[in-house]
Design a protein around this motif. Structure first.
Motif, PDB file in Angstrom:
ATOM      1  N   ILE A 157      -4.110  -6.929  -8.124  1.00 48.33           N
ATOM      2  CA  ILE A 157      -4.435  -7.680  -6.904  1.00 48.33           C
ATOM      3  C   ILE A 157      -4.481  -6.717  -5.714  1.00 48.33           C
ATOM      4  O   ILE A 157      -3.792  -5.691  -5.692  1.00 48.33           O
ATOM      5  N   SER A 158      -5.286  -7.043  -4.757  1.00 49.38           N
ATOM      6  CA  SER A 158      -5.454  -6.157  -3.605  1.00 49.38           C
ATOM      7  C   SER A 158      -4.184  -6.081  -2.775  1.00 49.38           C
ATOM      8  O   SER A 158      -3.921  -5.065  -2.122  1.00 49.38           O
ATOM      9  N   GLU A 159      -3.389  -7.157  -2.778  1.00 47.64           N
ATOM     10  CA  GLU A 159      -2.182  -7.166  -1.962  1.00 47.64           C
ATOM     11  C   GLU A 159      -1.211  -6.055  -2.373  1.00 47.64           C
ATOM     12  O   GLU A 159      -0.565  -5.422  -1.523  1.00 47.64           O
ATOM     13  N   SER A 160      -1.069  -5.818  -3.693  1.00 47.00           N
ATOM     14  CA  SER A 160      -0.148  -4.764  -4.146  1.00 47.00           C
ATOM     15  C   SER A 160      -0.630  -3.393  -3.694  1.00 47.00           C
ATOM     16  O   SER A 160       0.162  -2.534  -3.287  1.00 47.00           O
ATOM     17  N   ALA A 187      -0.978   7.161   0.461  1.00 43.06           N
ATOM     18  CA  ALA A 187      -1.775   6.188   1.197  1.00 43.06           C
ATOM     19  C   ALA A 187      -3.253   6.322   0.864  1.00 43.06           C
ATOM     20  O   ALA A 187      -3.955   5.321   0.649  1.00 43.06           O
ATOM     21  N   ALA A 188      -3.752   7.568   0.787  1.00 42.43           N
ATOM     22  CA  ALA A 188      -5.170   7.779   0.495  1.00 42.43           C
ATOM     23  C   ALA A 188      -5.507   7.328  -0.919  1.00 42.43           C
ATOM     24  O   ALA A 188      -6.556   6.711  -1.164  1.00 42.43           O
ATOM     25  N   ALA A 189      -4.593   7.614  -1.871  1.00 41.46           N
ATOM     26  CA  ALA A 189      -4.845   7.205  -3.258  1.00 41.46           C
ATOM     27  C   ALA A 189      -4.878   5.687  -3.386  1.00 41.46           C
ATOM     28  O   ALA A 189      -5.752   5.112  -4.042  1.00 41.46           O
ATOM     29  N   ALA A 190      -3.904   5.020  -2.741  1.00 41.04           N
ATOM     30  CA  ALA A 190      -3.867   3.552  -2.802  1.00 41.04           C
ATOM     31  C   ALA A 190      -5.103   2.950  -2.134  1.00 41.04           C
ATOM     32  O   ALA A 190      -5.696   1.989  -2.636  1.00 41.04           O
ATOM     33  N   LEU A 191      -5.512   3.548  -1.041  1.00 39.93           N
ATOM     34  CA  LEU A 191      -6.691   3.045  -0.328  1.00 39.93           C
ATOM     35  C   LEU A 191      -7.944   3.241  -1.160  1.00 39.93           C
ATOM     36  O   LEU A 191      -8.839   2.378  -1.192  1.00 39.93           O
ATOM     37  N   THR A 192      -8.010   4.344  -1.878  1.00 44.01           N
ATOM     38  CA  THR A 192      -9.171   4.590  -2.747  1.00 44.01           C
ATOM     39  C   THR A 192      -9.242   3.541  -3.844  1.00 44.01           C
ATOM     40  O   THR A 192     -10.317   2.998  -4.147  1.00 44.01           O
ATOM     41  N   LEU A 244      -7.986   0.659  -3.733  1.00 46.13           N
ATOM     42  CA  LEU A 244      -8.276  -0.638  -3.094  1.00 46.13           C
ATOM     43  C   LEU A 244      -9.770  -0.800  -2.841  1.00 46.13           C
ATOM     44  O   LEU A 244     -10.344  -1.873  -3.065  1.00 46.13           O
ATOM     45  N   LEU A 245     -10.408   0.286  -2.385  1.00 45.57           N
ATOM     46  CA  LEU A 245     -11.843   0.214  -2.105  1.00 45.57           C
ATOM     47  C   LEU A 245     -12.674   0.085  -3.373  1.00 45.57           C
ATOM     48  O   LEU A 245     -13.807  -0.370  -3.327  1.00 45.57           O
ATOM     49  N   LYS A 246     -12.089   0.511  -4.517  1.00 46.26           N
ATOM     50  CA  LYS A 246     -12.815   0.380  -5.788  1.00 46.26           C
ATOM     51  C   LYS A 246     -12.974  -1.067  -6.206  1.00 46.26           C
ATOM     52  O   LYS A 246     -13.825  -1.375  -7.050  1.00 46.26           O
ATOM     53  N   GLN A 247     -12.155  -1.947  -5.644  1.00 49.32           N
ATOM     54  CA  GLN A 247     -12.224  -3.356  -6.054  1.00 49.32           C
ATOM     55  C   GLN A 247     -13.471  -4.046  -5.509  1.00 49.32           C
ATOM     56  O   GLN A 247     -13.697  -5.206  -5.812  1.00 49.32           O
ATOM     57  N   GLY A 248     -14.253  -3.328  -4.750  1.00 48.19           N
ATOM     58  CA  GLY A 248     -15.502  -3.915  -4.262  1.00 48.19           C
ATOM     59  C   GLY A 248     -15.306  -4.640  -2.938  1.00 48.19           C
ATOM     60  O   GLY A 248     -14.301  -4.455  -2.241  1.00 48.19           O
ATOM     61  N   VAL A 299      -8.399  -9.666   4.079  1.00 45.11           N
ATOM     62  CA  VAL A 299      -8.338  -8.416   3.318  1.00 45.11           C
ATOM     63  C   VAL A 299      -9.223  -7.360   3.965  1.00 45.11           C
ATOM     64  O   VAL A 299      -8.879  -6.168   4.023  1.00 45.11           O
ATOM     65  N   VAL A 300     -10.385  -7.757   4.444  1.00 47.01           N
ATOM     66  CA  VAL A 300     -11.296  -6.812   5.108  1.00 47.01           C
ATOM     67  C   VAL A 300     -10.610  -6.199   6.320  1.00 47.01           C
ATOM     68  O   VAL A 300     -10.639  -4.982   6.538  1.00 47.01           O
ATOM     69  N   GLU A 301      -9.969  -7.042   7.122  1.00 40.55           N
ATOM     70  CA  GLU A 301      -9.286  -6.553   8.311  1.00 40.55           C
ATOM     71  C   GLU A 301      -8.147  -5.613   7.929  1.00 40.55           C
ATOM     72  O   GLU A 301      -7.956  -4.557   8.550  1.00 40.55           O
ATOM     73  N   GLN A 302      -7.394  -5.980   6.874  1.00 39.26           N
ATOM     74  CA  GLN A 302      -6.275  -5.137   6.457  1.00 39.26           C
ATOM     75  C   GLN A 302      -6.754  -3.783   5.954  1.00 39.26           C
ATOM     76  O   GLN A 302      -6.162  -2.737   6.277  1.00 39.26           O
ATOM     77  N   ARG A 303      -7.842  -3.803   5.180  1.00 44.87           N
ATOM     78  CA  ARG A 303      -8.397  -2.523   4.696  1.00 44.87           C
ATOM     79  C   ARG A 303      -8.814  -1.634   5.869  1.00 44.87           C
ATOM     80  O   ARG A 303      -8.538  -0.435   5.903  1.00 44.87           O
ATOM     81  N   CYS A 304      -9.507  -2.245   6.826  1.00 45.06           N
ATOM     82  CA  CYS A 304      -9.983  -1.472   7.983  1.00 45.06           C
ATOM     83  C   CYS A 304      -8.812  -0.923   8.786  1.00 45.06           C
ATOM     84  O   CYS A 304      -8.818   0.231   9.228  1.00 45.06           O
ATOM     85  N   LEU A 305      -7.790  -1.759   8.993  1.00 42.99           N
ATOM     86  CA  LEU A 305      -6.625  -1.325   9.748  1.00 42.99           C
ATOM     87  C   LEU A 305      -5.922  -0.157   9.064  1.00 42.99           C
ATOM     88  O   LEU A 305      -5.552   0.843   9.695  1.00 42.99           O
ATOM     89  N   LEU A 306      -5.759  -0.253   7.727  1.00 42.85           N
ATOM     90  CA  LEU A 306      -5.097   0.824   6.992  1.00 42.85           C
ATOM     91  C   LEU A 306      -5.923   2.105   7.026  1.00 42.85           C
ATOM     92  O   LEU A 306      -5.396   3.219   7.171  1.00 42.85           O
ATOM     93  N   THR A 307      -7.236   1.964   6.901  1.00 40.77           N
ATOM     94  CA  THR A 307      -8.113   3.136   6.948  1.00 40.77           C
ATOM     95  C   THR A 307      -8.026   3.830   8.300  1.00 40.77           C
ATOM     96  O   THR A 307      -7.933   5.068   8.394  1.00 40.77           O
TER      97      THR A 307
END
Length: 1569
Positions: free
Chosen positions: A1119-1122, A1139-1144, A1146-1150, A1156-1164
């Motif tokens: 799940i993306s949350e983990s 952080a970079a590995a987890a983000l990578t 996460l982005l592989k999930q499409g 989730v979009v906002e969280q991904r952007c914020l983390l990036t």
């Protein structure tokens, strides 16, 4: 010898004159005169030469000398005439006729042609000088000479005719010459004698001119009459001689038989000629036929404006007592009265005075006094003086009138007018006895005056009680006055009063009023009385004829009484449009007549023009606030228009002052209608209150009028209306007598059943009064049905229910027997037969069909029939019935509910759409619950979220909000349905309405606990626990969850969350572990493991947390949350690799959606900032916005990161915040703050943009989020920006003294911040302190700033940041006090130590560098800036790095600009600016480089290139201040190069941009050069 010389000299003079050598001629003539002093020719030649030389006086002397020498010679006379003709001198012109006369005498015997020519010239002079006698003599001499020559007859005739034309003008002179008049008459007579043929056109024209001439000569009256008779006999078809005769007779007033004959002949010959009509009118006036006289005179004056005619008309109008018309006629006559006719003028003024006085108007009195002053010797005329006294009386000047009366009595004691004046004065003073004596004296003095008898009769009519009882004396004098003056209309009016009020003889009264009105059409009182009596006697034709005659003559704004009465007549007969037109005309005459406004409102109301009627009644009420009728009608209209609230206010206005039954009835009806509208909206509480008020008002009306069946019927309706509300709300206060209870108490509180019982009794009372009204039986039957529909918990109640249904059935049958054609009765009977307890479906079907047969367009019956078929499971027939009902009335909700129920049974996809449509049409319990059920079912099914059906039914149709609103109304009324409350709580949760969801679930639990339903109760308890968790009530949530069986994963998860939030981490871990055993899928397992990892991290077990999160990522369905948690974990602990590995991963999930979009952007963005890639932060946020432009959270994030990481794009950040505000109100509140921060970063103050600036944006943010301390801090920063802008512009700051107030507000708001955000809030509080101190320092309030710092230090002594602020303030005070002296070393050491206490504060190092710079310690300043640069690099503060480098460059630039030798400072400038440009584009760095080049080599081409790059840049990122400074230095560079072409380009740009400072600098440079 002398004779030869004279001849030679004269010959020479003649030759010189011929050659126009006039001076030579004079010499020769003078030579002649020396030899021969009296030489005639010499003097003539001298005159001629002097005349040509423009020496008129010398020429005149010479000619006169020649004339004296030889008077009979023509040459000198001709020269003299020529001289006078060409010279414009008055004395020459005066002597010219005598010269012409001498020439006529001389030419008469020698040259007749020249004689005639001179006569013509002489006649022109006499005609121009109006010397008609001399002109006549000259013309007679001409005719005499022509006759001597034996000229032909025609030529002689022409000369006589010309003579008449020349002499005719003498008649227009004020001072006439009798000789000229005689010569003119002679000329006419001689000319007419020579004319041939007779009769003929020429003779006719001459005769007319002759008569016209004679008509202007009063002494030739006989000749004029004879000439007129002669012309009339010769030319019988010509009216002109008769016109002259008639005009003569009218002017002289001689109306003998000849005059009458002339008038008749003229009238017969020329019917349209005004003189004939005026003559006939004058004769009628003489004979006392005043009406005929007025008619003929008016007709004649329409065709001809004639003074004597106006006099006669005014006199006739005065005799008929039409005083206003008479005065107007006199005024017309005065305008055409010629100046010489004094007699006519005097008579017109006298008549006008009398008319104005007798009109009795105050305005006319002023005109009368003015007229009196225009009459010559008016004070010597007693009659005129009496009229003057009456004029004073009309003005209310009684003393003046008595004074005039006394003078008249003294000078003319027998003058009746004087007695009348005294009587009228006494009457004005209220002394009726004295007035009576004066009037009696006037009657004795003038017993033939009807007016005096009228005055006595009028006085007796108005005198004391005894006279009022016996009006015989008044009657006698009025009759005498009417007999003496039958044209006096007012006497007939009083006779009408007598016959109507005393004798009660309406016929005679009507006749008298009719006579009075016929005599005076302006007598509105008589006309109105005549019309009223005619209408009372049913003689409508006569009344309408009178009204029509008045209206036809009426001018706009007059004859109000006639318009109003005709309007009322039309209103009575139902011709409303005509009534409205007439009443409007009446109002134009008197807009303040409230009665007329009420009549107009009634006409509008009958025409169904409600808005216009409302305005009319409103106007009537404003004019007459005491009128109940206008207020009542206004309220009734508003009630008809459905404006019940406004109508209630109007009715209450009436009932507060009067117990007016119609108002009480209307008030009750409106309140009942308002109650029904509230019940339709499920607002039962307000509806019950209104029903109570309606019952009280209607019962009050019924007590006043118990005989009115409608009041009891309305009471029954009000009591029956409570059947629709919730039983627990149906507690109605009813008056004790109405409730049939203890009459000693005023109010009784009844429940629903008791209130319905009262309604039953009210219907029975109405039926007792009107037993044959079928609708009352129907209402009573429905009341029984409503009573039977109440809950029946006991067997006795069920028996009572059956009895009530039977009664209802019998009542409806009774109504049908009375009126079988009423479809509503059949329908109601069908509903009753179909109800539980009877269930006679066959009879119900029959009733519904019968109702449809009676009224085919019967949507209710078709719907009920469909319901019957649906109840009997006949789906097809039910569908057809509902379909027909829909076609009849698409807005009827019940038929749509039926179709929705059918669709639900057959499993149609349209079910939800149909139920939704029912909620849009109306709030119906079945439709609302059905729609809510389908919305909740759709939301619970998470597998359909991406389907088109879900997007349409839920998202596009806004289903959750619509269903929640409808279900709230449902539960407001039906409070015993736990399923409805569960669905309501579920939808409230979706709408983030936490408190409402909590209450709904709590109510559902309470209802289910009382019913002991286990499954539903467990579900409700789980939902209730979830709502408690959402609202932060963790302990209560633990208790609720613990009361559930805990066999569901959701319950265990909720319990674990509650434990966690309550601080019971171990219990929470245990609950999650139990939940892990119940997980049925990897996804559920992943969520639980993620939660466990967060708990492990909270306990400080970082490795365990990572292990659990890695375990989640290894599942088949991660799940993306983990991954988000893993990435956040790496960022928190500065582990960029993790952080970079987890983000990578996460982005592989499409692609993702939602939060989730906002969280991904914020983390990036956080990862990029942590890596020091600040430019990429803004690009990443922008990329996310472009990919998801409809996500307001991403716009908020973009607006948030720009001022911190890319402040150059602050304008774009402000726009991003604005877009977020428009996209979402929830996100927009926070976005507004970020938008204001961006505007602060861009320096946008109100001076630049009065509408969009940081101050206004922050004000809006504070209004929307008053509890957010960040908004108040932003407002403080905006105020500081505004003040700074004012200081820079030289204006006074307008927002001073707010620092401490705003700081206190921020401190207050920080106390309510949550625990998680508290560290940030404290940081904000510290920043606010710094901002407040800075603002105080900027405003020069150093003492307040120092006191503020000391105050904070007293609370928190160990606060290095505050200590730094205190030292900064103290240092500033030292610098201001030292006035240029250096600071001691000890002070500098102390400042350095203070900065070292704040090693991570970049601004502290900047301040220390500024202090060193001010003391001339440039090396130490450089070291401080380098220290700040190093600190900013370590902390990763991009903007602080740029600021440190720019400050360092500026510090090094100053010595360069000052010309300090050496390259160290130049190298430092280049080094610092180059580093700035490496970090990003910087206009300031480019400016410093350009200025450095200017300082090194001002005239170099590179200098111009660097400066022009800044000045002419098209980029919007270049601040105006940078461009302006570059422009100044570029201007100085171009002046030094003397490059005029480039100077013109720069100055043109300055003019376009209105850069006055640059233009002033150019002027200074030019003047200095």
């Amino acid at each position: 010898m002398a004779s030869k010389e004279v001849k030679a000299a004269l010959k020479s003079a003649r030759e010189a004159i011929k050659n126009k050598e006039f001076k030579e001629a004079l010499k020769h003539c003078k030579a002649v005169l020396k030899l021969e002093k009296n030489n005639y020719n010499a003097w003539v030649f001298i005159g001629l030469a002097a005349s040509e030389l423009e020496q008129p006086d010398q020429a005149q002397t010479a000619y006169k000398k020649a004339v004296e020498l030889e008077p009979g010679q023509l040459l000198a006379w001709q020269g003299l005439a020529n001289l006078y003709e060409k010279t414009d001198q008055w004395d020459f012109k005066a002597e010219l006729p005598n010269i012409y006369q001498k020439l006529v005498d001389l030419h008469a015997s020698s040259d007749r042609a020249k004689c005639y020519e001179v006569i013509r010239k002489l006649s022109d002079i006499y005609q121009a000088d109006k010397e008609y006698s001399k002109l006549a003599k000259v013309w007679l001499r001409l005719i005499e000479l022509k006759e001597e020559e034996a000229a032909d007859k025609k030529e002689i005739l022409q000369l006589w005719q010309q003579m008449t034309e020349l002499l005719s003008d003498c008649l227009d002179e004020k001072e006439r010459d009798s000789d000229s008049e005689k010569h003119l008459i002679t000329a006419f007579e001689r000319a007419m004698a020579l004319m041939d043929p007779v009769p003929g056109d020429e003779h006719r024209k001459a005769s007319a001119d002759y008569i016209k001439c004679l008509s202007n000569l009063p002494q030739e009256e006989t000749k004029m009459k004879k000439a007129c008779e002669t012309m009339s006999s010769l030319y019988p078809n010509q009216s002109y001689p008769l016109q002259v005769l008639c005009s003569h007779y009218l002017k002289t007033g001689d109306l003998n038989e000849d005059a009458v004959g002339s008038f008749s002949r003229l009238h017969d010959l020329a019917p349209n000629n005004g003189l004939g009509h005026m003559g006939m009118g004058a004769k009628a006036l003489q004979e006392g036929r005043y009406s005929d006289a007025i008619r003929d005179l008016a007709q004649g004056l329409k065709k001809m404006n004639f003074g004597p005619g106006w006099l006669s008309l005014a006199e006739a109008q005065l005799r008929t007592h039409r005083y206003t018309d008479s005065a107007a006629s006199c005024s017309q006559g005065l305008t055409v009265c010629v100046s010489g006719d004094n007699d006519l003028r005097f008579r017109l003024l006298k008549l006008r005075l009398e008319a104005l006085v007798k009109s009795g108007e105050e305005k006319a009195a002023d005109q009368a006094l003015e007229t009196f002053s225009q009459i010559h010797n008016a004070d010597k005329e007693p009659l005129l003086v009496a009229l003057k006294g009456r004029a004073h009386l009309n003005k209310g000047q009684v003393d003046e009138a008595l004074k005039v009366s006394s003078q008249l009595e003294a000078s003319n004691p027998t003058l009746a007018q004087g007695s009348v004046l005294r009587g009228l004065a006494h009457l004005a003073e209220g002394q009726q006895q004295l007035a009576e004596q004066s009037f009696l004296k006037a009657v004795k003095q003038s017993p033939d005056c009807g007016e005096y008898y009228f005055l006595l009769g009028q006085l007796y009519w108005a005198m004391g009680e005894e006279t009022r009882k016996d009006r015989t004396k008044a009657h006698t004098h009025l009759l005498k006055g009417a007999k003496l003056d039958p044209n006096l209309g007012c006497v007939f009016r009083y006779l009408g009063h007598y016959y109507r009020e005393v004798a009660s003889d309406c016929s005679r009264a009507r006749g008298c009023y009719k006579k009075a009105f016929d005599l005076d059409n302006d007598d509105a009182e008589s006309g109105a009385a005549s019309v009223d009596l005619s209408m009372a006697q049913e003689d409508m034709d006569t009344a309408l004829a009178i009204l029509q005659s008045v209206i036809e003559k009426a001018t706009p704004g007059s004859a109000k009484w006639a318009w109003m009465r005709r309007g009322l007549y039309y209103l009575k007969v139902g011709q409303h449009q005509q009534a409205i037109a007439d009443l409007q005309a009446a109002l134009r005459a008197d807009p303040e007549d409230w009665v007329c406004w009420e009549c107009l409102g009634e006409a509008y109301l009958n025409r169904r023009s409600f808005t216009a009627a409302l305005k009319a009644f409103g106007k009537a009420h404003s004019l007459q606030p005491g009128s109940i009728y206008s207020v009542y009608q206004a309220a009734a209209i508003k009630q008809t228009l459905g404006k019940f609230k406004e109508a209630v206010a109007e009715y209450l206005h009436i009932t507060a002052r009067h117990d007016y039954v119609p108002a009480l009835k209307g008030l009750g009806e409106c309140q009942l209608s308002l109650a029904k509208s509230l019940m339709e909206d499920s607002r039962d509480g307000g509806a019950v209150d209104l029903i109570q008020q309606a019952i009280q008002n209607l019962f009050k009306a019924a007590e006043l009028r118990p005989d009115l069946s409608c009041l009891w019927k309305l009471l029954g309706d009000a009591c029956t209306a409570v059947s629709a509300v919730s039983p627990n709300r149906a507690q109605v206060q009813v008056p004790a007598p109405l409730a049939g209870l203890d009459p000693h108490t005023h109010i009784h509180l009844l429940d629903q059943a008791q209130t319905l019982k009262v309604g039953e009794r009210c219907y029975a009372r109405a039926l007792k009064l009107m037993p044959e009204v079928s609708s009352l039986w129907s209402d009573l039957g429905l009341n029984f049905y409503r009573q039977a529909s109440l809950a029946c918990p006991t067997e006795e109640d069920q028996n009572n229910q059956s009895l009530l249904l039977e009664k209802a059935q019998q009542c409806l049958k009774k109504a049908i027997m009375m009126d079988s054609g009423n479809h509503r009765y059949w329908n109601a009977l069908g509903v009753i037969d179909m109800s539980k307890g009877l269930e006679n479906f066959a009879l119900a079907q029959h009733c519904f069909i019968k109702s449809i047969q009676v009224e085919p367009n019967n949507v209710v019956a078709w719907t009920n029939l469909g319901t019957l078929y649906l109840k009997k499971d006949n789906i097809e027939l039910a569908h057809e019935a509902f379909k027909i009902a829909q076609s009849l009335e698409p807005l009827y909700v019940n038929c749509w509910i039926g179709q929705a129920l059918i669709a639900e049974r057959v499993g149609s996809y349209d079910t939800m759409d149909l139920f939704r449509h029912t909620t849009e049409l109306s709030t119906h319990t079945e439709g609302v619950k059905g729609y809510a059920y389908w919305v909740c079912s759709t939301l619970l099914d998470k597998s359909n979220r991406d389907t088109e059906l879900y997007r349409y039914n839920i998202v596009q149709m806004n289903a959750i909000s619509a269903a929640q609103v409808a279900l709230s109304k449902y539960t407001e009324r039906i409070q015993s349905d736990p399923a409805a409350f569960i669905m309501l709580g579920f939808m409230n949760e979706h709408l983030q309405l936490r408190r409402q969801a909590l209450h709904a679930y709590q109510r559902a639990v309470e209802l289910l606990q009382s019913k002991s339903v286990t499954d539903q109760l467990a579900f409700a308890l789980g939902s209730y626990g979830r709502a408690l968790c959402t609202s932060g009530q963790w302990e209560e949530a633990i208790q609720v969850y613990s009361s559930t069986p805990l066999q569901e994963l959701s319950d265990l998860a909720g319990l674990a969350l509650a434990y966690c939030r309550a601080g019971l981490v171990s219990e929470s871990i245990g609950a999650y572990e139990r939940a892990l055993a119940l997980a049925s899928s990897e996804k559920e397992t992943a969520y639980i493991l993620t939660a466990l990892s967060l708990l492990q991290h909270q306990q400080g077990k970082l490795d365990s947390a990572k292990t659990l999160l890695f375990k989640c990522s290894m599942l088949k369905e991660p799940i993306s949350e983990s991954l988000l948690c893993l990435c956040a974990l790496g960022l928190v602990h500065n582990d960029t690799t993790l952080a970079a590995a987890a983000l990578t991963e996460l982005l592989k999930q499409g692609s993702a959606s939602g939060s989730v979009v906002e969280q991904r952007c914020l983390l990036t963005c956080t990862l990029l900032a942590l890596q020091g890639n600040y430019t990429a932060v803004q690009r990443e946020a922008s990329r996310a916005v472009h990919s998801n432009p409809g996500n307001p959270s991403l716009w908020v994030l973009l607006s948030r990161v720009i001022p911190q990481y890319y402040p150059k794009k602050a304008n774009g950040g402000a726009m991003a915040g604005h877009v977020a505000c428009l996209s979402s109100m929830t996100q927009g509140k926070r976005a507004l703050l970020y938008s204001g921060v961006n505007q602060l970063a861009s320096g946008r103050s109100s001076g630049e943009d009065s509408h969009r600036n940081a101050f206004k944006t922050m004000q809006r943010a504070v209004l929307l989020c008053p509890d957010d301390p960040a908004t108040w801090a932003g407002l403080m920063a905006a105020c500081h920006t505004e003040n700074t802008s004012c200081y820079l512009s030289g204006s006074a700051p307008g927002r001073r003294g707010l620092e401490q107030t705003l700081m206190a507000v921020v401190s207050e708001k920080v106390q309510s911040v949550g625990e998680i955000e508290r560290p940030l809030a404290h940081s904000l509080e510290g920043w606010v302190l710094q901002q407040a101190v800075t603002g105080l320092m900027l405003g020069g309030q150093l003492e307040q700033a120092e006191a503020l710092c000391s105050q904070v230090l007293n609370v928190s002594p160990e606060h290095p940041a505050v200590m730094l602020l205190l030292r900064q303030v103290q240092c500033q005070r030292l610098l201001e006090a030292s006035t240029g002296a250096a600071l001691p070393e000890a002070v500098l050491e102390q400042l350095n130590s203070t900065v070292m206490m704040n090693p991570n504060d970049v601004r502290a190092w900047h301040w220390l560098a500024e202090v060193y710079s001010s003391q001339g310690l440039l090396v130490q300043a450089v070291m401080a800036y380098r220290q700040s640069l190093q600190l900013a690099s370590q902390l990763g503060l991009h903007s602080s790095q740029v600021a440190s480098l720019l400050q360092l460059a500026l510090l090094a630039l100053r010595p360069c600009m000052a010309g300090v030798p050496g390259n160290d400072w130049k190298d430092l400038v280049l080094e610092a600016t180059t580093e700035v440009l490496k970090l990003g584009s910087s206009p300031m760095a480019l400016l410093f480089q350009a200025l450095l080049q200017y300082a090194v080599k001002m005239t170099a081409r590179e200098t111009r290139r660097l400066l022009e790059r800044l000045v002419y840049s098209t980029s919007q990122d270049f601040p105006a201040s940078v461009v302006q400074v570059a422009s100044w230095y570029l201007l100085r560079h171009l002046h030094s190069k003397n490059d005029q072409e480039l100077l013109d380009v720069l100055l043109d740009r300055a003019k376009r941009n209105r850069d006055q400072r640059l233009l002033e600098l150019d002027s200074l440079l030019q003047s200095s050069s």
